[in-house]
Structure formats: C-alpha cells, structure tokens
Design an enzyme around this catalytic site. Structure first.
Site, PDB file in Angstrom:
ATOM      1  N   ASP A 169     106.625  36.375   5.418  1.00 43.49           N
ATOM      2  CA  ASP A 169     106.595  35.146   4.627  1.00 43.49           C
ATOM      3  C   ASP A 169     107.609  35.304   3.493  1.00 43.49           C
ATOM      4  O   ASP A 169     108.406  36.258   3.489  1.00 43.49           O
ATOM      5  CB  ASP A 169     105.171  34.834   4.133  1.00 43.49           C
ATOM      6  N   HIS A 170     107.576  34.394   2.515  1.00 45.89           N
ATOM      7  CA  HIS A 170     108.547  34.447   1.420  1.00 45.89           C
ATOM      8  C   HIS A 170     108.467  35.763   0.643  1.00 45.89           C
ATOM      9  O   HIS A 170     109.488  36.323   0.257  1.00 45.89           O
ATOM     10  CB  HIS A 170     108.333  33.262   0.462  1.00 45.89           C
TER      11      HIS A 170
ATOM     12  N   CYS B  81     104.346  40.802   4.203  1.00 46.33           N
ATOM     13  CA  CYS B  81     103.986  39.774   3.221  1.00 46.33           C
ATOM     14  C   CYS B  81     103.784  40.487   1.887  1.00 46.33           C
ATOM     15  O   CYS B  81     104.252  41.619   1.711  1.00 46.33           O
ATOM     16  CB  CYS B  81     102.772  38.960   3.669  1.00 46.33           C
TER      17      CYS B  81
ATOM     18  N   THR C 210     100.997  41.645   0.381  1.00 44.79           N
ATOM     19  CA  THR C 210     100.061  42.777   0.461  1.00 44.79           C
ATOM     20  C   THR C 210      99.924  43.366   1.859  1.00 44.79           C
ATOM     21  O   THR C 210      99.318  44.423   2.017  1.00 44.79           O
ATOM     22  CB  THR C 210      98.651  42.307   0.063  1.00 44.79           C
TER      23      THR C 210
ATOM     24  N   HIS D  25      95.906  57.745  16.136  1.00 40.91           N
ATOM     25  CA  HIS D  25      94.476  57.525  16.374  1.00 40.91           C
ATOM     26  C   HIS D  25      94.152  56.108  16.841  1.00 40.91           C
ATOM     27  O   HIS D  25      93.243  55.916  17.636  1.00 40.91           O
ATOM     28  CB  HIS D  25      93.683  57.797  15.087  1.00 40.91           C
TER      29      HIS D  25
ATOM     30  N   ARG E 178      90.034  60.987  23.206  1.00 41.32           N
ATOM     31  CA  ARG E 178      88.852  60.328  22.634  1.00 41.32           C
ATOM     32  C   ARG E 178      89.208  59.012  21.962  1.00 41.32           C
ATOM     33  O   ARG E 178      88.377  58.101  21.871  1.00 41.32           O
ATOM     34  CB  ARG E 178      88.143  61.264  21.659  1.00 41.32           C
ATOM     35  N   HIS E 179      90.446  58.904  21.500  1.00 45.54           N
ATOM     36  CA  HIS E 179      90.856  57.676  20.802  1.00 45.54           C
ATOM     37  C   HIS E 179      90.994  56.496  21.766  1.00 45.54           C
ATOM     38  O   HIS E 179      90.866  55.348  21.371  1.00 45.54           O
ATOM     39  CB  HIS E 179      92.159  57.915  20.049  1.00 45.54           C
TER      40      HIS E 179
END
Ligand code: RB5
Length: 153
Positions: free
Chosen positions: A19-20, A76, A78, A109, A143-144
């Site tokens: 985004d901006h 973005c 955050t 993982h 396992r993952h």
C-alpha cells in the site's frame, strides 16, 4: 548458514504488493530482487498516494494460492493488515516478520509462502536481510508438515 548473506536460490516467480505506506520499501526490494534469478510480478501500488492494503494483499495472495508464483511479498506500515487479508486465502501462509530470525523460522517451521513486511518499523537493511532469508530458507518438513496441514479449515 547465514541465509541473509547468500544469493536466493529460488528460481520461480515472486509477486510483490504494497500500500502507500509500503510503496518505497517495495520499490527498493524490487530493485534487489531484479538482481536475482527471479521472475518478479509487481501488483502495485504504483505510487505513495493513499491506497487500501487489502486490495494488494488479495492480489498477491491469489497468485500464490493459484500457484502462479512460488512466493509473495507484501509491504504495508506494520505488515499486520496485509497478513490478515492474505491469510484468508486457502493455502496461503503469510508471516509478519520484523527480524531475520523470524523469517528463517517462518520458512523452516511454517513453510510461509507470503512475507509481510512493516515499512514503518523495519529499516531497509533489515528488510533486505529478512527478504533474503525468506527466499533462501528451505522448509524443514517432517513434524512441521503435519502441523501446517492442521492450519487449513
Ligand atoms: C496505513 O496507514 C496502515 O494502516 C497500513 O499500511 C497497515 O499498517 C495496515 O496494517
């Protein structure tokens, strides 16, 4: 192995979106990616003018979910809104990463296929290291595999 310092081995396509708030970092990372052996698909935004992050998150997540690209990178302010939107797509595992170590674990993982970066919290050098680690680190499987299968509803 220090994944941040090595050249990404991924030879498939990567879709980018921002985004901006993420526009300038996306442009920078696009330049970095263009130096690698990757097909880059920039799905916008194309300017720092205000825009809505879900539009770009959904565009990139769609490419990943439909197998047209191997990985997605979203930027973005955050990383959070991008991840919220991208993770609504079946088969998409989007990870918000603020550190190189998170990026490494998101791959080894969680087999993350979309990286969400926080342009307002992450400096350029760290973002580059995160990106390279995200592209270079293989999934550990084992396992993952069972655990990521349980993510799907
Ligand atoms: C835009 O101001 C900001 O909300 C957006 O870039 C992002 O951080 C949302 O999660």
């Amino acid at each position: 192995m220090d994944h941040a310092d090595s050249q990404p081995a991924l030879t498939e396509a990567v879709a980018l979106g921002a985004d901006h708030a993420g526009y300038h970092l996306k442009e920078h990372l696009k330049d970095i990616l263009q130096g690698f052996n990757l097909r880059i698909s920039d799905l916008g935004t194309d300017s720092p003018d205000a825009s809505d992050y879900p539009e770009y998150a959904h565009a990139v997540a769609r490419e990943v979910a439909q197998g047209r690209v191997a990985r997605g990178v979203l930027v973005c302010g955050t990383g959070i809104g991008m991840a919220m939107a991208a993770n609504r797509h079946r088969g998409v595992r989007a990870a918000v990463c603020y550190s190189e170590e998170q990026a490494t674990y998101s791959r080894s993982h969680n087999n993350a296929n979309v990286l969400c970066l926080a342009a307002r919290m992450t400096d350029t050098e760290t973002a580059e290291k995160i990106l390279k680690s995200f592209l270079n680190t293989p999934f550990d499987g084992g396992r993952h595999e069972r655990r990521i299968a349980q993510l799907e509803l």
